[in-house]
Design a protein around this motif. Structure first.
Motif, PDB file in Angstrom:
ATOM      1  N   UNK A 120      11.627  -7.353 -13.565  1.00 49.93           N
ATOM      2  CA  UNK A 120      11.327  -6.507 -12.414  1.00 49.93           C
ATOM      3  C   UNK A 120      12.529  -5.652 -12.029  1.00 49.93           C
ATOM      4  N   UNK A 121      12.232  -4.376 -11.764  1.00 49.77           N
ATOM      5  CA  UNK A 121      13.214  -3.474 -11.171  1.00 49.77           C
ATOM      6  C   UNK A 121      12.514  -2.721 -10.050  1.00 49.77           C
ATOM      7  N   UNK A 122      13.157  -2.652  -8.885  1.00 48.48           N
ATOM      8  CA  UNK A 122      12.599  -1.908  -7.766  1.00 48.48           C
ATOM      9  C   UNK A 122      13.196  -0.519  -7.712  1.00 48.48           C
ATOM     10  N   UNK A 123      12.352   0.523  -7.735  1.00 46.43           N
ATOM     11  CA  UNK A 123      12.828   1.914  -7.728  1.00 46.43           C
ATOM     12  C   UNK A 123      12.022   2.710  -6.706  1.00 46.43           C
ATOM     13  N   UNK A 124      12.718   3.498  -5.905  1.00 48.76           N
ATOM     14  CA  UNK A 124      12.056   4.408  -4.971  1.00 48.76           C
ATOM     15  C   UNK A 124      11.816   5.724  -5.696  1.00 48.76           C
ATOM     16  N   UNK A 125      10.593   5.923  -6.149  1.00 46.73           N
ATOM     17  CA  UNK A 125      10.283   7.142  -6.898  1.00 46.73           C
ATOM     18  C   UNK A 125      10.277   8.377  -5.999  1.00 46.73           C
ATOM     19  N   UNK A 126      10.156   8.187  -4.677  1.00 47.68           N
ATOM     20  CA  UNK A 126      10.183   9.327  -3.759  1.00 47.68           C
ATOM     21  C   UNK A 126      11.597   9.900  -3.631  1.00 47.68           C
ATOM     22  N   UNK A 127      12.585   9.108  -3.949  1.00 46.65           N
ATOM     23  CA  UNK A 127      13.980   9.549  -3.923  1.00 46.65           C
ATOM     24  C   UNK A 127      14.284  10.203  -5.277  1.00 46.65           C
ATOM     25  N   UNK A 128      14.744  11.454  -5.297  1.00 47.34           N
ATOM     26  CA  UNK A 128      15.025  12.125  -6.580  1.00 47.34           C
ATOM     27  C   UNK A 128      15.964  11.321  -7.473  1.00 47.34           C
ATOM     28  N   UNK A 129      16.917  10.617  -6.870  1.00 46.14           N
ATOM     29  CA  UNK A 129      17.823   9.794  -7.671  1.00 46.14           C
ATOM     30  C   UNK A 129      17.077   8.627  -8.292  1.00 46.14           C
ATOM     31  N   UNK A 130      16.178   8.017  -7.521  1.00 46.53           N
ATOM     32  CA  UNK A 130      15.379   6.922  -8.050  1.00 46.53           C
ATOM     33  C   UNK A 130      14.454   7.390  -9.159  1.00 46.53           C
ATOM     34  N   UNK A 131      13.839   8.567  -8.971  1.00 45.38           N
ATOM     35  CA  UNK A 131      12.947   9.109  -9.998  1.00 45.38           C
ATOM     36  C   UNK A 131      13.709   9.377 -11.291  1.00 45.38           C
ATOM     37  N   UNK A 132      14.962   9.818 -11.158  1.00 44.05           N
ATOM     38  CA  UNK A 132      15.788  10.050 -12.346  1.00 44.05           C
ATOM     39  C   UNK A 132      16.089   8.740 -13.068  1.00 44.05           C
ATOM     40  N   UNK A 133      16.344   7.667 -12.301  1.00 42.48           N
ATOM     41  CA  UNK A 133      16.532   6.344 -12.909  1.00 42.48           C
ATOM     42  C   UNK A 133      15.283   5.955 -13.706  1.00 42.48           C
ATOM     43  N   UNK A 134      14.105   6.197 -13.115  1.00 44.61           N
ATOM     44  CA  UNK A 134      12.854   5.843 -13.787  1.00 44.61           C
ATOM     45  C   UNK A 134      12.678   6.639 -15.070  1.00 44.61           C
ATOM     46  N   UNK A 135      13.002   7.929 -15.035  1.00 45.99           N
ATOM     47  CA  UNK A 135      12.877   8.746 -16.253  1.00 45.99           C
ATOM     48  C   UNK A 135      13.847   8.279 -17.328  1.00 45.99           C
ATOM     49  N   UNK A 136      15.027   7.897 -16.912  1.00 47.44           N
ATOM     50  CA  UNK A 136      16.025   7.398 -17.865  1.00 47.44           C
ATOM     51  C   UNK A 136      15.550   6.082 -18.493  1.00 47.44           C
ATOM     52  N   UNK A 137      14.929   5.265 -17.665  1.00 43.74           N
ATOM     53  CA  UNK A 137      14.376   4.014 -18.181  1.00 43.74           C
ATOM     54  C   UNK A 137      13.266   4.292 -19.186  1.00 43.74           C
ATOM     55  N   UNK A 138      12.407   5.261 -18.882  1.00 40.50           N
ATOM     56  CA  UNK A 138      11.307   5.599 -19.793  1.00 40.50           C
ATOM     57  C   UNK A 138      11.811   6.174 -21.117  1.00 40.50           C
ATOM     58  N   UNK A 139      12.958   6.854 -21.070  1.00 41.74           N
ATOM     59  CA  UNK A 139      13.525   7.412 -22.292  1.00 41.74           C
ATOM     60  C   UNK A 139      13.928   6.323 -23.277  1.00 41.74           C
ATOM     61  N   UNK A 140      14.117   5.101 -22.742  1.00 43.35           N
ATOM     62  CA  UNK A 140      14.494   3.975 -23.610  1.00 43.35           C
ATOM     63  C   UNK A 140      13.279   3.189 -24.091  1.00 43.35           C
ATOM     64  N   UNK A 141      12.069   3.632 -23.701  1.00 47.64           N
ATOM     65  CA  UNK A 141      10.863   2.827 -23.916  1.00 47.64           C
ATOM     66  C   UNK A 141      10.115   3.222 -25.183  1.00 47.64           C
ATOM     67  N   UNK A 142       9.432   2.256 -25.739  1.00 51.28           N
ATOM     68  CA  UNK A 142       8.443   2.512 -26.784  1.00 51.28           C
ATOM     69  C   UNK A 142       7.080   2.815 -26.176  1.00 51.28           C
ATOM     70  N   UNK A 143       6.794   2.145 -25.055  1.00 47.91           N
ATOM     71  CA  UNK A 143       5.497   2.257 -24.393  1.00 47.91           C
ATOM     72  C   UNK A 143       5.729   2.408 -22.895  1.00 47.91           C
ATOM     73  N   UNK A 144       4.991   3.311 -22.281  1.00 47.32           N
ATOM     74  CA  UNK A 144       4.921   3.400 -20.823  1.00 47.32           C
ATOM     75  C   UNK A 144       3.468   3.166 -20.428  1.00 47.32           C
TER      76      UNK A 144
END
Length: 402
Positions: free
Chosen positions: A72-96
């Motif tokens: 589990x990771x908690x991310x505030x997607x409404x915060x532009x910084x949080x959304x960037x963290x989420x995109x960076x995490x997805x860049x490391x993924x095989x599946x979303x």
């Protein structure tokens, strides 16, 4: 806490990273299946946690049931910084995987088009209420599609539509999403390219009632609700027996009918010419069933179960879900596993959960990771993405992550 049942169980998806933006049942089911098979599944939760952590009543089992073997990771997607963290995490993924309303992921640059532009190998599993079309703007729930998709009509008595007794479309929709992901993984192994997979509640429900649709197409007769249907077999029903107990008994072939009569001492019924074939027995069901009900009323459920088991005839006790915790077959075959509850008044205590209903190499796929507490793996995951300690602390202070 590790479950020792899984120490040598196959993990065919080990090394695969799945990032899921999911809630409730459908999306989490997809992620759970992939996690059970060994994938690293990262559950992205809102900053205050997945709402299913706090549900009461019928929803109280959702989170611990469908979120084992995940981080589990908690991310505030409404915060532009949080959304960037989420995109960076997805860049490391095989599946979303995601199961939000259409357009939601686009707002954060987390839709398939945006993510696949920089990660063409990405497989993206969307779980929706409806596949793209006239209904896709509607808000769907399991019960909604059961009502509009014919399942509630088929389950209830005439004039009394009734939802099925579990989240059948949510769970199966997640399973079909996982099946789609597995197929896409095989295709990616051939072409090197990912793809989007879509699964939907309504289409899943229609698939479930497809047999009744085809019945109408073939016979011209609408399918009657299951409690009022014309059964294909004469003996295929619940019987109330001694002391008010109930038991389901069946005899679905002529050979089974003969055995049924033999074990119960119904020689007269076996010899009756009008009951010689299954179709004849179905025609005479209104006459036959009252006779059987009267004769079986003095037998105990345990006696009938013993007779039917010995004779190889179909039977079933009528059980409640909580009684399955004591089921000898589930206990003997490892069908239940211990989990540590992550939330609520019983947080930290142990409960038993059901495992995926299949084996691999003769083994059940069990619990490697407990259902996570909110943000339990945030620091570990951010560090793995290359964030420095100071950056992680800053993100926490900003409440962009938790």
């Amino acid at each position: 806490m590790q479950n020792n049942q899984t120490s040598t169980a196959p993990q065919p998806l080990a090394g695969l990273r799945v990032v899921e933006f999911t809630h409730m049942v459908m999306g989490p089911t997809c992620g759970m299946v992939l996690a059970d098979m060994g994938a690293e599944v990262i559950k992205v939760e809102p900053i205050d946690g997945d709402r299913t952590r706090r549900l009461l009543g019928a929803g109280s089992g959702f989170f611990p049931m469908f979120n084992r073997n995940k981080k589990s990771i908690g991310i505030d997607l409404h915060d532009p910084t949080g959304a960037e963290v989420a995109r960076r995490l997805c860049a490391s993924a095989d599946v979303v995987a995601e199961n939000f309303k259409p357009g939601t992921m686009v707002k954060y640059g987390l839709d398939y088009a945006a993510l696949s532009a920089t990660n063409p190998r990405l497989i993206y599993a969307s779980h929706k209420g409806f596949l793209p079309g006239p209904y896709d703007h509607r808000t769907a729930l399991d019960e909604v599609v059961q009502m509009m998709g014919g399942l509630a009509y088929m389950t209830g008595r005439p004039g009394d539509p009734l939802r099925a007794g579990t989240s059948v479309n949510d769970i199966m929709g997640g399973l079909f999403g996982a099946i789609g992901v597995l197929g896409a993984l095989i295709q990616r192994g051939i072409t090197g390219k990912g793809m989007e997979v879509q699964s939907a509640l309504f289409e899943n429900n229609v698939f479930l009632v497809g047999q009744h649709m085809l019945q109408y197409a073939i016979t011209g007769q609408p399918a009657a609700p299951m409690p009022d249907r014309i059964s294909a077999w004469a003996v295929y029903d619940v019987f109330t027996v001694k002391d008010g107990e109930q038991i389901f008994l069946a005899a679905v072939s002529d050979a089974q009918w003969a055995t049924f009569c033999d074990v119960l001492g119904f020689a007269d019924l076996k010899a009756e010419p009008g009951y010689a074939s299954n179709n004849e027995r179905v025609t005479l069901r209104p006459v036959l069933l009252p006779i059987l009900r009267e004769r079986l009323a003095t037998r105990s459920a345990a006696e009938l179960a013993a007779l039917f088991e010995k004779a190889g005839l179909p039977f079933a006790p009528i059980r409640k879900p909580e009684e399955l915790y004591d089921d000898e077959h589930l206990l003997a075959t490892g069908g239940l596993a211990d989990i540590t509850l992550p939330d609520g008044e019983r947080a930290g205590q142990t409960a038993k959960t059901t495992l995926c209903p299949f084996t691999m190499d003769g083994q059940r796929l069990g619990v490697r990771l407990q259902p996570p507490t909110l943000g339990q793996h945030t620091r570990e995951l951010l560090s793995g993405l290359g964030y420095a300690t100071d950056d992680i602390e800053r993100l926490h202070r900003q409440a962009a992550v938790t």
